[in-house]
Design a protein around this motif. Structure first.
Motif, mmCIF file in Angstrom:
data_model
loop_
_atom_site.group_PDB
_atom_site.id
_atom_site.type_symbol
_atom_site.label_atom_id
_atom_site.label_comp_id
_atom_site.label_asym_id
_atom_site.label_seq_id
_atom_site.Cartn_x
_atom_site.Cartn_y
_atom_site.Cartn_z
ATOM 1 N N THR A 94 0.836 -1.200 0.000
ATOM 2 C CA THR A 94 0.000 0.000 0.000
ATOM 3 C C THR A 94 0.869 1.247 0.000
ATOM 4 N N PRO A 95 0.829 2.037 -1.103
ATOM 5 C CA PRO A 95 1.567 3.301 -1.098
ATOM 6 C C PRO A 95 0.789 4.377 -0.331
ATOM 7 N N ARG A 96 1.469 5.053 0.569
ATOM 8 C CA ARG A 96 0.837 6.117 1.336
ATOM 9 C C ARG A 96 1.912 7.005 1.936
ATOM 10 N N ASP A 97 1.741 8.294 1.781
ATOM 11 C CA ASP A 97 2.660 9.273 2.366
ATOM 12 C C ASP A 97 4.112 9.005 1.967
ATOM 13 N N GLY A 98 4.308 8.595 0.729
ATOM 14 C CA GLY A 98 5.662 8.381 0.236
ATOM 15 C C GLY A 98 6.314 7.103 0.700
ATOM 16 N N LYS A 99 5.535 6.181 1.273
ATOM 17 C CA LYS A 99 6.069 4.922 1.767
ATOM 18 C C LYS A 99 5.288 3.767 1.152
ATOM 19 N N LEU A 100 5.920 2.599 1.113
ATOM 20 C CA LEU A 100 5.268 1.382 0.629
ATOM 21 C C LEU A 100 5.098 0.447 1.825
ATOM 22 N N TYR A 101 3.843 0.324 2.298
ATOM 23 C CA TYR A 101 3.554 -0.465 3.483
ATOM 24 C C TYR A 101 3.242 -1.913 3.107
ATOM 25 N N GLY A 102 3.671 -2.837 3.942
ATOM 26 C CA GLY A 102 3.344 -4.245 3.742
ATOM 27 C C GLY A 102 4.270 -5.119 4.552
ATOM 28 N N ARG A 103 3.746 -6.239 5.045
ATOM 29 C CA ARG A 103 4.576 -7.164 5.810
ATOM 30 C C ARG A 103 5.670 -7.734 4.916
ATOM 31 N N GLY A 104 6.897 -7.587 5.364
ATOM 32 C CA GLY A 104 8.040 -8.072 4.606
ATOM 33 C C GLY A 104 8.634 -7.050 3.659
ATOM 34 N N SER A 105 8.051 -5.860 3.575
ATOM 35 C CA SER A 105 8.554 -4.871 2.618
ATOM 36 C C SER A 105 10.020 -4.539 2.881
ATOM 37 N N SER A 106 10.398 -4.426 4.164
ATOM 38 C CA SER A 106 11.811 -4.250 4.511
ATOM 39 C C SER A 106 12.483 -5.576 4.835
ATOM 40 N N ASP A 107 11.769 -6.456 5.528
ATOM 41 C CA ASP A 107 12.368 -7.698 6.047
ATOM 42 C C ASP A 107 11.646 -8.917 5.490
ATOM 43 N N MET A 108 12.072 -9.495 4.354
ATOM 44 C CA MET A 108 13.036 -8.913 3.458
ATOM 45 C C MET A 108 12.645 -9.178 2.001
ATOM 46 N N LYS A 109 11.319 -9.043 1.773
ATOM 47 C CA LYS A 109 10.843 -9.229 0.406
ATOM 48 C C LYS A 109 11.254 -8.077 -0.497
ATOM 49 N N GLY A 110 11.618 -6.943 0.109
ATOM 50 C CA GLY A 110 12.155 -5.851 -0.692
ATOM 51 C C GLY A 110 13.420 -6.285 -1.408
ATOM 52 N N PHE A 111 14.323 -6.956 -0.688
ATOM 53 C CA PHE A 111 15.541 -7.429 -1.340
ATOM 54 C C PHE A 111 15.248 -8.580 -2.289
ATOM 55 N N LEU A 112 14.280 -9.423 -1.962
ATOM 56 C CA LEU A 112 13.918 -10.494 -2.881
ATOM 57 C C LEU A 112 13.434 -9.914 -4.211
ATOM 58 N N ALA A 113 12.675 -8.829 -4.154
ATOM 59 C CA ALA A 113 12.268 -8.154 -5.392
ATOM 60 C C ALA A 113 13.491 -7.643 -6.152
ATOM 61 N N CYS A 114 14.449 -7.089 -5.432
ATOM 62 C CA CYS A 114 15.685 -6.633 -6.069
ATOM 63 C C CYS A 114 16.424 -7.798 -6.715
ATOM 64 N N MET A 115 16.440 -8.937 -6.058
ATOM 65 C CA MET A 115 17.096 -10.112 -6.611
ATOM 66 C C MET A 115 16.482 -10.522 -7.948
ATOM 67 N N LEU A 116 15.160 -10.473 -8.022
ATOM 68 C CA LEU A 116 14.505 -10.848 -9.277
ATOM 69 C C LEU A 116 14.800 -9.829 -10.376
ATOM 70 N N MET A 117 14.907 -8.571 -10.001
ATOM 71 C CA MET A 117 15.325 -7.556 -10.972
ATOM 72 C C MET A 117 16.770 -7.819 -11.417
ATOM 73 N N ALA A 118 17.633 -8.232 -10.488
ATOM 74 C CA ALA A 118 19.015 -8.561 -10.849
ATOM 75 C C ALA A 118 19.061 -9.744 -11.804
#
Length: 384
Positions: A94-118
């Motif tokens: 959920t984007p709100r106030d310039g942030k992306l909220y969601g369970r795992g967004s930082s720990d650590m599905k954010g990096f998993l998304a980066c891995m798939l982009m890599a």
């Protein structure tokens, strides 16, 4: 899966967050999706089952089959959300106030998304001289238990690589060390009796209280005379009690009490001698009181991480981030296990902040996610 070539990092993160891969539950649907994504890019994928049904690790490679590649690693599980005051659906990015909220967004599905982009970026290179590897595990959040089957499989097959980047959220600062962990339970057995005459029983809670005092004494010894490393915020190893369960009614002398404690150990410090001391005290207390018995059981353990300051792989990754000095962190990762099983240098570096992890309204900033993508793409560039 043609969408593998079209999705943005935010789109991928939204897909990943939507899988409610809470630790101790199945992650097969997420692994299915990630595997299809990677297969569509031409990756070589190997799915390694965990010890429980419906839980899997995934290992993928893009590029030549040579021993000089780099591993990017993330866990697929997240901590529970029950009882937390979320203001958004935790499993909808959920984007709100310039942030992306969601369970795992930082720990650590954010990096998993980066891995798939890599992976997509690597698949687009025509001249990779070394492979990019992706390692995705399960049940990291309950003590790094799920990755063992994957690492055993890789070790048995003689896997080699130049090094591994564990993408836990560090604000993209390079980390070269963290403490290990041991979780254990002390079970105190006594003898039940009516509270009107407590001397006829043996109070297990009082036994537990004595063991708590022993742990407190050992903690002071660790602090005052144990190993020290000033590069850590807490520069010594620690013992702390996190859970006590005992008794069934106020008018019954309790015959059972359980105490769970953990040790956070500096790299190179082993738990064995301290557990031996604890068992000696337990035996002494048990011998002093009729009907008393105290057991100590290790529940879970994982090693610390210590990558030497002069390791070439560490300096290569610091060069990509601009760091001059590696950090040490207080929380644990799978890094020590990768280092032990596969005998390779490991660093921890990923987007987002650990301060947001495990809390309600966990979030990552869009610019942090983008910086993570740029970081892993620079890693791919070193493989060309």
């Amino acid at each position: 899966m043609t969408e593998a070539h079209d999705l943005s990092a935010r789109d991928i993160l939204a897909r990943l967050v939507a899988f409610p891969t809470v630790c101790r539950t199945e992650n097969a649907e997420l692994i299915d999706w990630v595997e299809m994504f990677l297969l569509s890019l031409g990756a070589r994928c190997r799915r390694v089952p965990g010890e429980q049904a419906g839980r899997f690790n995934l290992f993928a490679s893009i590029g030549p089959d040579s021993p000089d590649g780099i591993v990017l690693s993330a866990h697929s599980d997240v901590v529970p959300v029950e009882g937390q005051p979320w203001t958004t659906d935790p499993f909808v990015l959920t984007p709100r106030d310039g942030k992306l909220y969601g369970r795992g967004s930082s720990d650590m599905k954010g990096f998993l998304a980066c891995m798939l982009m890599a992976a997509r970026y690597a698949a687009g290179q025509t001249n990779l001289r070394a492979p990019l590897h992706l390692a995705i595990s399960h049940d990291e959040e309950i003590g790094c238990v799920g990755v063992h089957t994957l690492l055993r499989d890789l070790a048995a097959n003689g896997f080699r690589a130049k090094g591994c980047v564990i993408g836990e959220p560090t604000g993209l600062r390079v980390v070269s060390g963290h403490k290990g962990k041991l979780a254990a339970q002390i079970t105190c057995h006594g003898l039940a009796a009516h509270s009107a005459n407590p001397s006829r029983g043996c109070n297990a809670i009082l036994l537990a209280a004595d063991m708590v005092k022993v742990i407190e004494s050992l903690q002071e010894e660790l602090k005052n005379t144990g190993a020290q490393d000033e590069s850590y915020e807490v520069p010594f190893s620690t013992m702390q009690i996190g859970l006590i369960r005992g008794g069934v009614a106020l008018n019954i002398v309790p015959d059972l009490c359980e105490v769970q404690f953990e040790m956070r150990l500096l790299p190179g410090v082993v738990a064995g001698p301290w557990l031996d001391r604890l068992r000696q005290e337990a035996d002494h207390l048990g011998a002093e009181r009729p009907h008393a018995r105290i057991e100590i059981e290790t529940l879970n353990t994982y090693p610390g991480l210590h990558t030497p300051d002069d390791a070439p792989f560490l300096h290569a990754i610091m060069q990509l981030t601009g760091d001059n000095t590696p950090l040490r962190i207080g929380f644990g990762t799978e890094g020590g296990l990768f280092s032990e099983y596969l005998d390779m240098p490991v660093v921890v570096c990923g987007p987002g902040s650990i301060d947001r992890a495990h809390k309600a309204d966990e979030f990552i900033l869009p610019e942090e996610l983008e910086a993570g993508v740029q970081f892993v793409e620079r890693i791919v560039d070193t493989l060309v």
